[in-house]
Scaffold this motif. Structure first.
Motif, PDB file in Angstrom:
ATOM      1  N   ILE A 278       0.830  -1.198   0.000  1.00 30.27           N
ATOM      2  CA  ILE A 278       0.000   0.000   0.000  1.00 30.27           C
ATOM      3  C   ILE A 278       0.868   1.252   0.000  1.00 30.27           C
ATOM      4  O   ILE A 278       1.996   1.247   0.468  1.00 30.27           O
ATOM      5  CB  ILE A 278      -0.947   0.038   1.218  1.00 30.27           C
ATOM      6  N   MET A 279       0.303   2.315  -0.556  1.00 31.38           N
ATOM      7  CA  MET A 279       0.941   3.625  -0.496  1.00 31.38           C
ATOM      8  C   MET A 279       0.128   4.488   0.464  1.00 31.38           C
ATOM      9  O   MET A 279      -1.098   4.518   0.381  1.00 31.38           O
ATOM     10  CB  MET A 279       0.980   4.283  -1.869  1.00 31.38           C
ATOM     11  N   PHE A 280       0.823   5.164   1.372  1.00 33.61           N
ATOM     12  CA  PHE A 280       0.128   6.083   2.272  1.00 33.61           C
ATOM     13  C   PHE A 280       0.958   7.329   2.478  1.00 33.61           C
ATOM     14  O   PHE A 280       2.185   7.312   2.350  1.00 33.61           O
ATOM     15  CB  PHE A 280      -0.219   5.411   3.611  1.00 33.61           C
ATOM     16  N   THR A 281       0.269   8.420   2.762  1.00 35.09           N
ATOM     17  CA  THR A 281       0.929   9.711   2.904  1.00 35.09           C
ATOM     18  C   THR A 281       0.965  10.139   4.367  1.00 35.09           C
ATOM     19  O   THR A 281       0.156   9.697   5.184  1.00 35.09           O
ATOM     20  CB  THR A 281       0.199  10.805   2.103  1.00 35.09           C
ATOM     21  N   LYS A 282       1.894  11.010   4.680  1.00 35.66           N
ATOM     22  CA  LYS A 282       1.996  11.554   6.028  1.00 35.66           C
ATOM     23  C   LYS A 282       0.744  12.366   6.334  1.00 35.66           C
ATOM     24  O   LYS A 282       0.264  13.145   5.497  1.00 35.66           O
ATOM     25  CB  LYS A 282       3.242  12.439   6.130  1.00 35.66           C
ATOM     26  N   THR A 283       0.202  12.193   7.518  1.00 29.08           N
ATOM     27  CA  THR A 283      -1.010  12.918   7.893  1.00 29.08           C
ATOM     28  C   THR A 283      -0.977  13.217   9.389  1.00 29.08           C
ATOM     29  O   THR A 283      -0.044  12.827  10.099  1.00 29.08           O
ATOM     30  CB  THR A 283      -2.269  12.119   7.528  1.00 29.08           C
TER      31      THR A 283
ATOM     32  N   VAL B  60      -7.735  13.664   9.437  1.00 32.15           N
ATOM     33  CA  VAL B  60      -8.445  12.419   9.118  1.00 32.15           C
ATOM     34  C   VAL B  60      -9.894  12.516   9.578  1.00 32.15           C
ATOM     35  O   VAL B  60     -10.240  13.339  10.445  1.00 32.15           O
ATOM     36  CB  VAL B  60      -7.763  11.195   9.771  1.00 32.15           C
ATOM     37  N   GLU B  61     -10.740  11.679   8.994  1.00 30.54           N
ATOM     38  CA  GLU B  61     -12.157  11.683   9.353  1.00 30.54           C
ATOM     39  C   GLU B  61     -12.704  10.273   9.329  1.00 30.54           C
ATOM     40  O   GLU B  61     -12.015   9.327   8.897  1.00 30.54           O
ATOM     41  CB  GLU B  61     -12.945  12.575   8.401  1.00 30.54           C
ATOM     42  N   ASN B  62     -13.930  10.132   9.760  1.00 29.22           N
ATOM     43  CA  ASN B  62     -14.571   8.826   9.838  1.00 29.22           C
ATOM     44  C   ASN B  62     -14.612   8.177   8.447  1.00 29.22           C
ATOM     45  O   ASN B  62     -15.000   8.797   7.463  1.00 29.22           O
ATOM     46  CB  ASN B  62     -15.995   8.977  10.391  1.00 29.22           C
ATOM     47  N   GLY B  63     -14.192   6.924   8.372  1.00 27.90           N
ATOM     48  CA  GLY B  63     -14.174   6.208   7.104  1.00 27.90           C
ATOM     49  C   GLY B  63     -12.806   6.146   6.456  1.00 27.90           C
ATOM     50  O   GLY B  63     -12.577   5.317   5.563  1.00 27.90           O
ATOM     51  N   ASP B  64     -11.877   7.009   6.874  1.00 25.15           N
ATOM     52  CA  ASP B  64     -10.522   6.972   6.325  1.00 25.15           C
ATOM     53  C   ASP B  64      -9.778   5.727   6.816  1.00 25.15           C
ATOM     54  O   ASP B  64      -9.993   5.265   7.936  1.00 25.15           O
ATOM     55  CB  ASP B  64      -9.725   8.211   6.761  1.00 25.15           C
ATOM     56  N   ILE B  65      -8.902   5.220   5.953  1.00 22.02           N
ATOM     57  CA  ILE B  65      -8.010   4.124   6.357  1.00 22.02           C
ATOM     58  C   ILE B  65      -6.688   4.759   6.764  1.00 22.02           C
ATOM     59  O   ILE B  65      -6.080   5.497   5.981  1.00 22.02           O
ATOM     60  CB  ILE B  65      -7.798   3.125   5.209  1.00 22.02           C
ATOM     61  N   ILE B  66      -6.254   4.495   7.975  1.00 24.28           N
ATOM     62  CA  ILE B  66      -5.021   5.110   8.473  1.00 24.28           C
ATOM     63  C   ILE B  66      -4.000   4.036   8.865  1.00 24.28           C
ATOM     64  O   ILE B  66      -4.334   2.866   9.035  1.00 24.28           O
ATOM     65  CB  ILE B  66      -5.285   6.020   9.683  1.00 24.28           C
TER      66      ILE B  66
ATOM     67  N   TYR C 160      -9.288  11.134  20.612  1.00 18.07           N
ATOM     68  CA  TYR C 160      -8.825   9.840  20.114  1.00 18.07           C
ATOM     69  C   TYR C 160      -9.725   9.326  18.997  1.00 18.07           C
ATOM     70  O   TYR C 160     -10.819   9.867  18.740  1.00 18.07           O
ATOM     71  CB  TYR C 160      -8.764   8.818  21.256  1.00 18.07           C
ATOM     72  N   LEU C 161      -9.241   8.283  18.318  1.00 23.11           N
ATOM     73  CA  LEU C 161      -9.977   7.618  17.242  1.00 23.11           C
ATOM     74  C   LEU C 161     -10.211   6.164  17.613  1.00 23.11           C
ATOM     75  O   LEU C 161      -9.452   5.572  18.373  1.00 23.11           O
ATOM     76  CB  LEU C 161      -9.187   7.672  15.928  1.00 23.11           C
ATOM     77  N   ILE C 162     -11.256   5.573  17.027  1.00 24.84           N
ATOM     78  CA  ILE C 162     -11.509   4.143  17.150  1.00 24.84           C
ATOM     79  C   ILE C 162     -11.415   3.548  15.752  1.00 24.84           C
ATOM     80  O   ILE C 162     -12.009   4.078  14.805  1.00 24.84           O
ATOM     81  CB  ILE C 162     -12.893   3.844  17.759  1.00 24.84           C
ATOM     82  N   THR C 163     -10.675   2.469  15.594  1.00 25.75           N
ATOM     83  CA  THR C 163     -10.479   1.853  14.284  1.00 25.75           C
ATOM     84  C   THR C 163     -10.928   0.391  14.292  1.00 25.75           C
ATOM     85  O   THR C 163     -11.107  -0.225  15.343  1.00 25.75           O
ATOM     86  CB  THR C 163      -9.004   1.922  13.861  1.00 25.75           C
ATOM     87  N   LYS C 164     -11.043  -0.136  13.072  1.00 26.91           N
ATOM     88  CA  LYS C 164     -11.459  -1.537  12.911  1.00 26.91           C
ATOM     89  C   LYS C 164     -11.004  -2.021  11.545  1.00 26.91           C
ATOM     90  O   LYS C 164     -11.041  -1.286  10.551  1.00 26.91           O
ATOM     91  CB  LYS C 164     -12.980  -1.651  13.024  1.00 26.91           C
ATOM     92  N   GLY C 165     -10.563  -3.263  11.481  1.00 25.18           N
ATOM     93  CA  GLY C 165     -10.243  -3.878  10.201  1.00 25.18           C
ATOM     94  C   GLY C 165     -11.522  -4.253   9.475  1.00 25.18           C
ATOM     95  O   GLY C 165     -12.470  -4.748  10.094  1.00 25.18           O
TER      96      GLY C 165
ATOM     97  N   ILE D 146      -6.800   5.345  19.547  1.00 25.27           N
ATOM     98  CA  ILE D 146      -5.709   5.899  18.743  1.00 25.27           C
ATOM     99  C   ILE D 146      -5.591   7.389  19.035  1.00 25.27           C
ATOM    100  O   ILE D 146      -6.445   8.187  18.636  1.00 25.27           O
ATOM    101  CB  ILE D 146      -5.962   5.672  17.226  1.00 25.27           C
ATOM    102  N   TYR D 147      -4.521   7.767  19.712  1.00 19.62           N
ATOM    103  CA  TYR D 147      -4.294   9.163  20.069  1.00 19.62           C
ATOM    104  C   TYR D 147      -3.465   9.868  18.978  1.00 19.62           C
ATOM    105  O   TYR D 147      -2.843   9.205  18.131  1.00 19.62           O
ATOM    106  CB  TYR D 147      -3.595   9.241  21.425  1.00 19.62           C
ATOM    107  N   PRO D 148      -3.464  11.203  18.983  1.00 18.35           N
ATOM    108  CA  PRO D 148      -2.780  11.956  17.908  1.00 18.35           C
ATOM    109  C   PRO D 148      -1.351  11.511  17.626  1.00 18.35           C
ATOM    110  O   PRO D 148      -0.945  11.436  16.463  1.00 18.35           O
ATOM    111  CB  PRO D 148      -2.832  13.405  18.417  1.00 18.35           C
ATOM    112  N   ASN D 149      -0.576  11.238  18.672  1.00 11.73           N
ATOM    113  CA  ASN D 149       0.831  10.881  18.464  1.00 11.73           C
ATOM    114  C   ASN D 149       1.014   9.488  17.870  1.00 11.73           C
ATOM    115  O   ASN D 149       2.120   9.110  17.487  1.00 11.73           O
ATOM    116  CB  ASN D 149       1.597  10.972  19.783  1.00 11.73           C
ATOM    117  N   MET D 150      -0.087   8.721  17.751  1.00 13.56           N
ATOM    118  CA  MET D 150      -0.009   7.374  17.202  1.00 13.56           C
ATOM    119  C   MET D 150      -0.289   7.327  15.704  1.00 13.56           C
ATOM    120  O   MET D 150       0.012   6.343  15.032  1.00 13.56           O
ATOM    121  CB  MET D 150      -0.994   6.449  17.943  1.00 13.56           C
ATOM    122  N   VAL D 151      -0.892   8.401  15.171  1.00 15.71           N
ATOM    123  CA  VAL D 151      -1.253   8.437  13.745  1.00 15.71           C
ATOM    124  C   VAL D 151      -0.002   8.663  12.908  1.00 15.71           C
ATOM    125  O   VAL D 151       0.724   9.639  13.108  1.00 15.71           O
ATOM    126  CB  VAL D 151      -2.293   9.548  13.466  1.00 15.71           C
ATOM    127  N   TYR D 152       0.239   7.756  11.943  1.00 10.07           N
ATOM    128  CA  TYR D 152       1.461   7.839  11.129  1.00 10.07           C
ATOM    129  C   TYR D 152       1.173   8.229   9.680  1.00 10.07           C
ATOM    130  O   TYR D 152       1.961   8.924   9.049  1.00 10.07           O
ATOM    131  CB  TYR D 152       2.194   6.496  11.160  1.00 10.07           C
TER     132      TYR D 152
END
Length: 219
Positions: A75-80, A85-91, A112-117, A128-134
């Motif tokens: 996968i390709m992903f960009t710095k963010t 980010v918003e609901n529905g984004d893949i991070i 914070y954010l809540i994620t799911k596969g 997921i707190y701000p410092n955890m988002v890559y």
């Protein structure tokens, strides 16, 4: 000033525009390869995906995001950032277990954010707190699917260094060939000049002999 002008003029005579462009391209590639190598080593040391100009490419070993992202894909992903980010984004985020996870945001809260596969039954356990988002997912890179099991970082570094060595070698070979060619041409010109001088001397000697013979006959 005169010496500088003479030096620049001599350089212009020795280096063609095509060669100068070649040197510049080689230098840029050299710097680029060094930057890639430094980033690859730094990422490997810190156990994180490498990032070049804000873009990362990483291997996904699990099926937690199928069918959006299949196991074994790149996968390709960009710095963010947390704010972008918003609901529905893949991070991509760094978990408390020091692992980088690719999951979708299902809840957005102030802190914070809540994620799911996509392929998982339950949400991720940790917040997921701000410092955890890559990074934020952009797309899969299908062309890299030939590297099943992931690309070994050592192999990538070796290939980059090989490309760099080949490019430098080509430039060195070009300089050596040019130098040898100029030397051969110079020797050929000197030999040609020597032969012409010898021929002139022979003709001059013959003319002198004829003139001497004519003077003896007249006497």
């Amino acid at each position: 000033m005169n010496k500088i002008k003479v030096f620049i003029s001599s350089l212009k005579e020795k280096i063609t525009v095509k060669q100068l462009i070649g040197y510049i391209i080689t230098f840029i590639c050299f710097i680029f390869c060094i930057a890639i190598a430094v980033e690859a080593i730094s990422a490997s040391t810190k156990n994180r995906p490498p990032r070049f100009f804000g873009i990362s490419i990483s291997y996904v070993p699990t099926a937690s995001m199928e069918p959006t992202i299949m196991a074994g894909e790149y996968i390709m992903f960009t710095k963010t950032s947390f704010e972008d980010v918003e609901n529905g984004d893949i991070i991509v985020y760094k978990s408390s277990r020091d692992m980088y996870i690719v999951h979708r945001i299902v809840e957005v809260h102030d802190e914070y954010l809540i994620t799911k596969g996509d392929n998982n039954l339950y949400q991720d356990n940790e917040k997921i707190y701000p410092n955890m988002v890559y990074g934020k997912y952009v797309t899969t890179v299908g062309i890299l699917s030939i590297f099943s099991g992931g690309i070994n970082k050592g192999v990538v570094f070796f290939l980059l260094m090989m490309v760099l060595v080949v490019m430098i070698g080509m430039q060195v070979a070009s300089i050596v060939i040019k130098s040898k060619t100029e030397e051969i041409n110079k020797n050929a010109e000197e030999e040609k000049k020597k032969m012409l001088d010898e021929l002139r001397m022979e003709i001059l000697q013959e003319e002198l002999e004829k003139q001497k013979n004519n003077e003896n006959e007249d006497a």
